[in-house]
Write a protein that holds these residues in place. Sequence first.
Motif, PDB file in Angstrom:
ATOM      1  N   LEU A 162       0.848  -1.188   0.000  1.00  0.00           N
ATOM      2  CA  LEU A 162       0.000   0.000   0.000  1.00  0.00           C
ATOM      3  C   LEU A 162       0.884   1.239   0.000  1.00  0.00           C
ATOM      4  O   LEU A 162       2.087   1.176   0.301  1.00  0.00           O
ATOM      5  N   ASP A 163       0.279   2.373  -0.305  1.00  0.00           N
ATOM      6  CA  ASP A 163       1.033   3.632  -0.357  1.00  0.00           C
ATOM      7  C   ASP A 163       1.118   4.236   1.044  1.00  0.00           C
ATOM      8  O   ASP A 163       0.423   5.189   1.382  1.00  0.00           O
ATOM      9  N   TYR A 164       1.990   3.661   1.890  1.00  0.00           N
ATOM     10  CA  TYR A 164       2.124   4.140   3.262  1.00  0.00           C
ATOM     11  C   TYR A 164       2.712   5.553   3.284  1.00  0.00           C
ATOM     12  O   TYR A 164       2.224   6.440   3.996  1.00  0.00           O
ATOM     13  N   LYS A 165       3.762   5.755   2.524  1.00  0.00           N
ATOM     14  CA  LYS A 165       4.436   7.057   2.528  1.00  0.00           C
ATOM     15  C   LYS A 165       3.504   8.157   2.059  1.00  0.00           C
ATOM     16  O   LYS A 165       3.458   9.243   2.650  1.00  0.00           O
ATOM     17  N   GLY A 166       2.739   7.866   1.007  1.00  0.00           N
ATOM     18  CA  GLY A 166       1.828   8.869   0.474  1.00  0.00           C
ATOM     19  C   GLY A 166       0.742   9.271   1.454  1.00  0.00           C
ATOM     20  O   GLY A 166       0.191  10.370   1.361  1.00  0.00           O
ATOM     21  N   HIS A 167       0.420   8.399   2.408  1.00  0.00           N
ATOM     22  CA  HIS A 167      -0.598   8.687   3.420  1.00  0.00           C
ATOM     23  C   HIS A 167       0.020   9.120   4.745  1.00  0.00           C
ATOM     24  O   HIS A 167      -0.684   9.190   5.763  1.00  0.00           O
ATOM     25  N   GLY A 168       1.304   9.379   4.745  1.00  0.00           N
ATOM     26  CA  GLY A 168       1.950   9.895   5.953  1.00  0.00           C
ATOM     27  C   GLY A 168       2.146   8.877   7.051  1.00  0.00           C
ATOM     28  O   GLY A 168       2.265   9.237   8.229  1.00  0.00           O
ATOM     29  N   VAL A 169       2.194   7.596   6.711  1.00  0.00           N
ATOM     30  CA  VAL A 169       2.380   6.550   7.725  1.00  0.00           C
ATOM     31  C   VAL A 169       3.858   6.422   8.069  1.00  0.00           C
ATOM     32  O   VAL A 169       4.724   6.480   7.180  1.00  0.00           O
ATOM     33  N   ASN A 170       4.142   6.258   9.344  1.00  0.00           N
ATOM     34  CA  ASN A 170       5.520   6.080   9.807  1.00  0.00           C
ATOM     35  C   ASN A 170       5.816   4.580   9.877  1.00  0.00           C
ATOM     36  O   ASN A 170       5.349   3.884  10.767  1.00  0.00           O
ATOM     37  N   VAL A 171       6.576   4.067   8.903  1.00  0.00           N
ATOM     38  CA  VAL A 171       6.903   2.643   8.832  1.00  0.00           C
ATOM     39  C   VAL A 171       8.353   2.438   9.231  1.00  0.00           C
ATOM     40  O   VAL A 171       9.260   3.062   8.665  1.00  0.00           O
ATOM     41  N   ILE A 172       8.579   1.564  10.208  1.00  0.00           N
ATOM     42  CA  ILE A 172       9.915   1.260  10.705  1.00  0.00           C
ATOM     43  C   ILE A 172      10.142  -0.233  10.549  1.00  0.00           C
ATOM     44  O   ILE A 172       9.321  -1.040  10.981  1.00  0.00           O
ATOM     45  N   PHE A 173      11.270  -0.599   9.927  1.00  0.00           N
ATOM     46  CA  PHE A 173      11.562  -2.015   9.666  1.00  0.00           C
ATOM     47  C   PHE A 173      12.845  -2.438  10.352  1.00  0.00           C
ATOM     48  O   PHE A 173      13.880  -1.779  10.220  1.00  0.00           O
ATOM     49  N   PHE A 174      12.784  -3.530  11.122  1.00  0.00           N
ATOM     50  CA  PHE A 174      13.961  -4.129  11.740  1.00  0.00           C
ATOM     51  C   PHE A 174      14.294  -5.395  10.952  1.00  0.00           C
ATOM     52  O   PHE A 174      13.539  -6.376  10.972  1.00  0.00           O
ATOM     53  N   SER A 175      15.430  -5.388  10.238  1.00  0.00           N
ATOM     54  CA  SER A 175      15.763  -6.466   9.310  1.00  0.00           C
ATOM     55  C   SER A 175      16.401  -7.670   9.971  1.00  0.00           C
ATOM     56  O   SER A 175      16.410  -8.764   9.416  1.00  0.00           O
ATOM     57  N   LYS A 176      16.995  -7.464  11.166  1.00  0.00           N
ATOM     58  CA  LYS A 176      17.755  -8.527  11.839  1.00  0.00           C
ATOM     59  C   LYS A 176      18.861  -9.051  10.921  1.00  0.00           C
ATOM     60  O   LYS A 176      19.175 -10.236  10.893  1.00  0.00           O
ATOM     61  N   SER A 177      19.420  -8.132  10.149  1.00  0.00           N
ATOM     62  CA  SER A 177      20.528  -8.459   9.253  1.00  0.00           C
ATOM     63  C   SER A 177      21.339  -7.184   9.048  1.00  0.00           C
ATOM     64  O   SER A 177      20.981  -6.108   9.544  1.00  0.00           O
ATOM     65  N   ASP A 178      22.420  -7.316   8.307  1.00  0.00           N
ATOM     66  CA  ASP A 178      23.269  -6.147   8.050  1.00  0.00           C
ATOM     67  C   ASP A 178      22.655  -5.209   7.029  1.00  0.00           C
ATOM     68  O   ASP A 178      23.160  -4.097   6.820  1.00  0.00           O
ATOM     69  N   GLU A 179      21.607  -5.640   6.383  1.00  0.00           N
ATOM     70  CA  GLU A 179      20.906  -4.765   5.444  1.00  0.00           C
ATOM     71  C   GLU A 179      19.847  -3.987   6.196  1.00  0.00           C
ATOM     72  O   GLU A 179      18.901  -4.554   6.729  1.00  0.00           O
ATOM     73  N   GLY A 180      19.995  -2.673   6.262  1.00  0.00           N
ATOM     74  CA  GLY A 180      19.059  -1.848   7.016  1.00  0.00           C
ATOM     75  C   GLY A 180      19.354  -1.902   8.506  1.00  0.00           C
ATOM     76  O   GLY A 180      20.440  -2.298   8.947  1.00  0.00           O
ATOM     77  N   ARG A 181      18.366  -1.543   9.299  1.00  0.00           N
ATOM     78  CA  ARG A 181      18.539  -1.530  10.750  1.00  0.00           C
ATOM     79  C   ARG A 181      18.314  -2.926  11.309  1.00  0.00           C
ATOM     80  O   ARG A 181      17.243  -3.515  11.136  1.00  0.00           O
ATOM     81  N   TYR A 182      19.282  -3.440  12.067  1.00  0.00           N
ATOM     82  CA  TYR A 182      19.214  -4.808  12.586  1.00  0.00           C
ATOM     83  C   TYR A 182      18.046  -4.969  13.550  1.00  0.00           C
ATOM     84  O   TYR A 182      17.246  -5.885  13.432  1.00  0.00           O
ATOM     85  N   GLY A 183      17.950  -4.070  14.519  1.00  0.00           N
ATOM     86  CA  GLY A 183      16.897  -4.143  15.525  1.00  0.00           C
ATOM     87  C   GLY A 183      16.797  -2.834  16.277  1.00  0.00           C
ATOM     88  O   GLY A 183      17.440  -1.837  15.925  1.00  0.00           O
ATOM     89  N   PHE A 184      16.004  -2.809  17.345  1.00  0.00           N
ATOM     90  CA  PHE A 184      15.838  -1.567  18.085  1.00  0.00           C
ATOM     91  C   PHE A 184      17.125  -1.187  18.808  1.00  0.00           C
ATOM     92  O   PHE A 184      17.573  -0.039  18.732  1.00  0.00           O
ATOM     93  N   LEU A 185      17.718  -2.104  19.533  1.00  0.00           N
ATOM     94  CA  LEU A 185      18.957  -1.834  20.261  1.00  0.00           C
ATOM     95  C   LEU A 185      20.117  -1.933  19.283  1.00  0.00           C
ATOM     96  O   LEU A 185      20.473  -3.006  18.802  1.00  0.00           O
ATOM     97  N   LEU A 186      20.723  -0.789  18.978  1.00  0.00           N
ATOM     98  CA  LEU A 186      21.725  -0.726  17.915  1.00  0.00           C
ATOM     99  C   LEU A 186      22.980  -1.529  18.231  1.00  0.00           C
ATOM    100  O   LEU A 186      23.614  -2.075  17.329  1.00  0.00           O
TER     101      LEU A 186
END
Length: 602
Positions: A574-598
């Motif tokens: 869905l168009d989350y960005k276009g509707h102003g939704v704040n989407v946060i993704f934890f990848s649990k990998s080296d690609e993107g943010r691993y998790g909440f605790l850096l």
Amino acid sequence: MPGFYIKKVMATGLNKRDSFVDLISGLNIIHGLSDSGKTIVAEIINYAFGSEKLPFSPDVTGYTDIQVILQSNKGETKLCRSLVKNKNQILVSSDEIGIKDGWYPINYRNSEVSINDIILYLLGFNSIPEVAKNKYSDKIRLTWRTLLQTLYLDKDAIVASGSIAKPENTSAQTPLLSTLLYFIYGKDFSNQDPKEAAESRKEKIRFVEEFTNTRIVEIKKRSEILSKRLIEFDGKDLETQIKEVSSALEGTEKDIKQIITKRNEITSSIIACNEKISEGSVLQSRYSMLREQYQADIQRLNLIVEGERSLFEGQEPSKCPFCDSQVTPKVKMPILEASKAELSRTLQLLNELVTTEQKMSLDLQYQADNKNKLETEKKELDLTLKKKLEPRVAQLEKTIKEYGEYLQLKGELDAMGKVEEELKKAIKDIPIKTGDAPVYHPKEFFTEEFFNQMASNISSILRECHYTDFQDAVFDEPSFDLKLDNCDKFNIHGQGFCAFFNSVVGLSFQKLFKETAKYKPGLLIIDNPLLGLSVDSTNDENVKNGFYKYLINHQNYGQTIILQNSEKYELPKLDYKGHGVNVIFFSKSDEGRYGFLLDFRK
């Protein structure tokens, strides 16, 4: 606008990078793999609001402090709390004029101001009221944490078979319902005048009796319809019958499949026969032309041979004009012999051609006979399908449908009987004597308008989520939970849909708080709202898409924080960005943010 929304959630520690997420006042979706830290975000919020449960282990992670920033229309309020020392106190610093910076206890003691008072102040409470904690109207201070049970649906609450607003611990039910009453109506009903309370109970009895009588009439009408069917199905084990008919249907469908396969094979054979007949007809035509050519050649060669023979036999000896001696004429024998040889070869070719034509005729006759046989067999199969198997399938399907409808109606009748008993019991349990000291039952003070509005909210949310497997939705007073077509949520689809239905009830409360409540908390946190839905079901996929579309389209109801495990449930496209939704993704990998605790990885 609500009194506040959560702007930032943070964890800090010595020699550790600050770990935080920024949130918005509308829809926030935090998704990722298991154990990536999604739930930690919600548990930090819970801990900042006074929970005694640590959101994570400081010894294991190295993070020792948390901070939650609340944003109101007058500024920021920071709540800081340690996971190691002074855990029963929270450091508050605020831009609000009525809030003093300093340490506040998580629990109220004597005349101390607690963190509960700070949160309620942000929601518009200038003083902290008291509400009833039991049926005797004994009082306790109104607390934010009591209401939070309906605002934070954690991993245990989201799959609970009971109501999110009716704890399993019966001693906790009255405080929560009293708190809900105060937030919605702005007053403590346990102080209501006994006479007024009695009149209210009388009115309630009258309403229940009218409702019960109406339902009884409906049950009798339905019973009359069912009684006629009961004669037809009397003495039959319908569940066994359904299994047997289903087995017969499965066998018939298997026979149909086999016949269709055989029919396709026959059709292929007929096509092959047609191709051979077509090829043979072309060859026959060519053989006929070749035979005519051979016959013409034979006639020509016969003429040549006969002509040469006549020329040789009819020629008389002559004399030489010079010496008058006898002259013997020279005959062209090679032409005659060559013509005879060619004639013989052509006759042989003609005989071979005639033999070939005879074989071709036999083969074409065989193909034609085989084609007729195959077409007859195909017609017989078509007739079997049309006259025997297809009618049998239709009859079996009709029988299964009739059995299913009967079981459904019988189940409905049983459910109606239970409803009737419950309503009669409800009448019996309500005291009607005005002279008796009233016993406080908080559910009695939720108005009919409240139950109607909750039912309307539930119905509209379900339909917006593309869940249409119901006709009537109510918010049931005894269970204080949704019911669809008189069925409890746990009995509709099993536990798999409990998370979804509990989420719908939470969203219904959020909508009600926004539209009609005196005090508007404006916050809803849900951990895995779609837990249990199948990813292989098209209907479940539609419900999942509809659920997120609803969240996107109704961000004005308050701050919503969704924690979604995306190991099995990927977010709908869905168009989350276009509707102003704040989407946060934890990848649990080296690609993107691993998790909440850096600076912590499992």
